[in-house]
Design a protein around this motif. Structure first.
Motif, PDB file in Angstrom:
ATOM      1  N   PHE A   1      67.642  73.934  16.342  1.00 52.42           N
ATOM      2  CA  PHE A   1      67.758  74.551  17.653  1.00 52.42           C
ATOM      3  C   PHE A   1      68.489  75.894  17.601  1.00 52.42           C
ATOM      4  O   PHE A   1      68.283  76.758  18.456  1.00 52.42           O
ATOM      5  CB  PHE A   1      68.475  73.597  18.617  1.00 52.42           C
ATOM      6  N   ARG A   2      69.321  76.074  16.579  1.00 53.72           N
ATOM      7  CA  ARG A   2      70.049  77.357  16.491  1.00 53.72           C
ATOM      8  C   ARG A   2      69.117  78.513  16.174  1.00 53.72           C
ATOM      9  O   ARG A   2      69.515  79.677  16.245  1.00 53.72           O
ATOM     10  CB  ARG A   2      71.161  77.259  15.454  1.00 53.72           C
ATOM     11  N   ASN A   3      67.864  78.221  15.787  1.00 54.92           N
ATOM     12  CA  ASN A   3      66.900  79.300  15.583  1.00 54.92           C
ATOM     13  C   ASN A   3      66.749  80.163  16.828  1.00 54.92           C
ATOM     14  O   ASN A   3      66.500  81.370  16.733  1.00 54.92           O
ATOM     15  CB  ASN A   3      65.535  78.716  15.206  1.00 54.92           C
ATOM     16  N   TRP A   4      66.849  79.547  17.991  1.00 54.18           N
ATOM     17  CA  TRP A   4      66.696  80.293  19.242  1.00 54.18           C
ATOM     18  C   TRP A   4      67.850  81.264  19.485  1.00 54.18           C
ATOM     19  O   TRP A   4      67.796  82.094  20.389  1.00 54.18           O
ATOM     20  CB  TRP A   4      66.584  79.342  20.418  1.00 54.18           C
TER      21      TRP A   4
ATOM     22  N   ASN B   1      77.212  87.652  19.669  1.00 53.28           N
ATOM     23  CA  ASN B   1      76.513  87.550  18.391  1.00 53.28           C
ATOM     24  C   ASN B   1      75.516  86.394  18.352  1.00 53.28           C
ATOM     25  O   ASN B   1      74.860  86.179  17.329  1.00 53.28           O
ATOM     26  CB  ASN B   1      77.520  87.384  17.252  1.00 53.28           C
ATOM     27  N   ALA B   2      75.433  85.643  19.427  1.00 49.93           N
ATOM     28  CA  ALA B   2      74.506  84.505  19.489  1.00 49.93           C
ATOM     29  C   ALA B   2      73.575  84.660  20.685  1.00 49.93           C
ATOM     30  O   ALA B   2      73.348  83.714  21.435  1.00 49.93           O
ATOM     31  CB  ALA B   2      75.279  83.193  19.568  1.00 49.93           C
TER      32      ALA B   2
ATOM     33  N   TRP C   1      59.405  73.684  19.840  1.00 48.72           N
ATOM     34  CA  TRP C   1      60.738  73.741  20.419  1.00 48.72           C
ATOM     35  C   TRP C   1      61.809  74.076  19.380  1.00 48.72           C
ATOM     36  O   TRP C   1      62.925  74.422  19.731  1.00 48.72           O
ATOM     37  CB  TRP C   1      61.078  72.407  21.081  1.00 48.72           C
ATOM     38  N   GLU C   2      61.460  73.952  18.083  1.00 50.18           N
ATOM     39  CA  GLU C   2      62.475  74.169  17.057  1.00 50.18           C
ATOM     40  C   GLU C   2      62.735  75.647  16.785  1.00 50.18           C
ATOM     41  O   GLU C   2      63.717  75.991  16.141  1.00 50.18           O
ATOM     42  CB  GLU C   2      62.063  73.457  15.765  1.00 50.18           C
ATOM     43  N   GLY C   3      61.848  76.516  17.231  1.00 50.35           N
ATOM     44  CA  GLY C   3      62.101  77.953  17.135  1.00 50.35           C
ATOM     45  C   GLY C   3      61.718  78.604  15.833  1.00 50.35           C
ATOM     46  O   GLY C   3      61.802  79.826  15.702  1.00 50.35           O
TER      47      GLY C   3
ATOM     48  N   ILE D   1      74.608  71.569   7.272  1.00 52.04           N
ATOM     49  CA  ILE D   1      73.593  72.623   7.179  1.00 52.04           C
ATOM     50  C   ILE D   1      73.538  73.475   8.436  1.00 52.04           C
ATOM     51  O   ILE D   1      73.232  74.669   8.386  1.00 52.04           O
ATOM     52  CB  ILE D   1      72.213  72.001   6.871  1.00 52.04           C
ATOM     53  N   SER D   2      73.877  72.889   9.583  1.00 52.66           N
ATOM     54  CA  SER D   2      73.840  73.632  10.843  1.00 52.66           C
ATOM     55  C   SER D   2      74.965  74.655  10.953  1.00 52.66           C
ATOM     56  O   SER D   2      74.963  75.485  11.860  1.00 52.66           O
ATOM     57  CB  SER D   2      73.912  72.673  12.026  1.00 52.66           C
ATOM     58  N   GLU D   3      75.949  74.604  10.041  1.00 52.81           N
ATOM     59  CA  GLU D   3      77.050  75.556  10.048  1.00 52.81           C
ATOM     60  C   GLU D   3      76.940  76.584   8.928  1.00 52.81           C
ATOM     61  O   GLU D   3      77.746  77.497   8.851  1.00 52.81           O
ATOM     62  CB  GLU D   3      78.385  74.809   9.929  1.00 52.81           C
ATOM     63  N   GLN D   4      75.973  76.415   8.076  1.00 51.55           N
ATOM     64  CA  GLN D   4      75.815  77.343   6.966  1.00 51.55           C
ATOM     65  C   GLN D   4      75.078  78.597   7.440  1.00 51.55           C
ATOM     66  O   GLN D   4      74.037  78.494   8.110  1.00 51.55           O
ATOM     67  CB  GLN D   4      75.046  76.679   5.832  1.00 51.55           C
TER      68      GLN D   4
END
Length: 527
Positions: free
Chosen positions: A147-150, A213-214, A406-408, A5-8
């Motif tokens: 964490f990728r929300n940030w 892009n990040a 912290w999850e963003g 899911i973290s790569e979708q």
């Protein structure tokens, strides 16, 4: 095999009909008033026909001129707000402890904890050692995904070390990261330690280099997002606030007071006894327009639980009270808690330290307060539990945003993601982009102070001492994550989770959430 899911990729929904309906009916008419005022004033001044206008025309010109002058004032406030972040770096020890707690959260399997049988004062997660996980470990994938929300929700594998260090440095020191060779040694050590914790928790090594892009979301450093609004809007809000204060004073029996820059409304029943009767309710409301918006819940407190005092903390900086002298100067955690502790002690609601030091105590000891908060008010709630837990006998959290910050999710949904439906556009224009609220969230926001961890809540699994009201369809925060966090630490009876609820629904009399919180307040207090 599907990617984790973290790569979708995250695909935002397209804008629906309600978005355009709200845009045309509500937002554009208000937003365009300053624009049309400028056009009208310039046209009349240039054409020289001002003195030939009827009295209606002159009245309209006077109003338009007031809007023009106010727009200049509003722009001046925006330039001030859009300046440097005024928050100094926090305590290094507290910051590192916060990051350790973040990476410990979710490591232990606490799903089977039961509040009736678990008596430990601390849950298991804070005791877990942060060791390197496998990148496919479900705990690692879940952390990557949140964490990728940030970083705008890009696939975790696209996050690079430069952007990660930039985000970590901001979150630790509220500053842009300098060149590595110019970072003070003490700061560099903390930065690298936190980077190591993130890599262990995600089970990955953040690749060297940069990915444009990040780009990280640097909440208190990014440009402040403000949409202008007309003078008439603020006048209506101020009038509504004035009317509500008068109603609460003359009908509700409340008194308006001020102590060292903190405004409040308070009512104390004449027969109430601090040592024998139910604890006073101290209420901290959330973002919006203040008293008019929260009139239903305040009226509910006054009428449904009339046997105890009620204290309402007034917060002009989140209530769009642009004419208030402290509109852009909110009290921080330390200032607020020093004033509130002394104020509550002077009321006789909490023990007064000076009495015991001076031998003035008569042996009768107040039991403390019932602290109730909604949404952004849960940050004040967190300050109480961090700095003055001895004052709080019971806690009521309504739509709390202080958990899992912290999850963003909250930051991304409320401040960065564009609106796609009517409700989101209402929240965006009428709340998150208002200049006072933007100043608080994007320049005055201390996320370390505002993040509450489960182990910081006294008697957190005791349903008689703590009540959590969470709405599944909340548009502000990710309610399922809050539910998972609380449930994994053993909260069962203390959590009311409404699968059909929305943000603020529990504040409305007659709803299930409102009835739930009133029932809880009326329950016999157990200590």
């Amino acid at each position: 095999m599907a990617p984790p899911i973290s790569e979708q990729p995250v695909r935002p929904p397209s804008r629906d009909f309600t978005y355009f309906l709200v845009l045309v009916v509500l937002v554009f008419p208000l937003w365009s008033i300053p624009l049309f005022s400028w056009a009208f004033v310039l046209y009349e001044l240039k054409g020289g026909g001002l003195w030939n206008l009827s009295w209606h025309g002159k009245a309209l010109f006077t109003y338009a001129l007031a809007e023009v002058l106010f727009s200049v004032y509003h722009h001046t406030l925006y330039k001030f707000v859009n300046g440097p972040c005024p928050i100094p770096p926090g305590n290094i020890e507290e910051l590192t402890l916060t990051f350790k707690r973040i990476t410990q959260t979710g490591l232990a399997d606490l799903a089977e904890y039961d509040e009736e049988t678990i008596n430990e004062s601390r849950p298991g997660s804070p005791a877990e050692a942060v060791e390197a996980l496998s990148p496919t470990d479900p705990r690692a994938v879940d952390f990557q995904n949140q964490f990728r929300n940030w970083f705008g929700g890009v696939p975790w594998s696209q996050v690079r070390r430069k952007e990660m260090c930039a985000w970590l440095y901001w979150s630790l020191f509220y500053e842009h990261i300098p060149e590595f060779d110019k970072i003070p040694p003490k700061n560099l050590k903390v930065l690298l330690d936190c980077l190591d914790l993130i890599e262990k928790r995600t089970g990955t090594t953040i690749p060297e280099g940069s990915n444009p892009n990040a780009q990280p979301k640097l909440l208190t450093l990014d440009p402040v997002s403000v949409w202008w609004r007309p003078l008439i809007y603020y006048l209506v809000v101020a009038f509504g606030d004035f009317v509500m204060k008068q109603l609460l004073i003359h009908v509700g029996g409340m008194t308006l007071g001020t102590r060292h820059g903190i405004d409040y409304l308070v009512r104390v029943p004449s027969t109430w006894d601090a040592c024998k009767d139910p604890t006073p309710i101290v209420f901290a409301y959330g973002l919006g327009i203040g008293l008019p918006q929260y009139s239903t819940i305040i009226y509910g407190f006054l009428t449904r639980v009339p046997d105890r005092p009620l204290f309402v903390l007034l917060q002009p900086h989140i209530s769009q009270q642009i004419f208030h002298p402290r509109f852009l100067a909110p009290k921080n955690r330390k200032e607020t808690m020093v004033i509130m502790r002394q104020l509550l002690a002077d009321f006789g609601w909490v023990p007064n330290p000076s009495d015991s030091r001076n031998g003035a105590s008569d042996g009768r000891k107040p039991k403390g307060i019932t602290l109730a908060s909604h949404s952004n008010g849960s940050y004040v709630h967190a300050w109480f539990l961090k700095d003055a837990p001895d004052l709080v006998a019971r806690s009521l959290y309504i739509d709390p945003v202080t958990f899992c910050g912290w999850e963003g999710d909250l930051c991304l949904k409320f401040l960065y993601n564009p609106a796609t439906n009517g409700l989101q556009l209402i929240m965006n224009y009428f709340v998150s982009t208002e200049i006072g609220i933007s100043n608080l969230l994007q320049r005055q926001f201390d996320w370390t102070a505002n993040t509450l961890f489960f182990e910081e809540i006294p008697h957190a699994r005791d349903p008689a001492r703590n009540k959590f009201i969470v709405a599944h369809n909340d548009v502000v925060y990710c309610a399922p994550r809050i539910k998972k966090y609380l449930r994994s630490h053993g909260v069962r009876k203390g959590l009311y989770y409404n699968p059909k609820g929305q943000h603020g629904l529990a504040l409305i009399p007659g709803t299930e959430g409102f009835n739930e919180l009133i029932t809880w307040l009326r329950e016999p207090e157990q200590y």
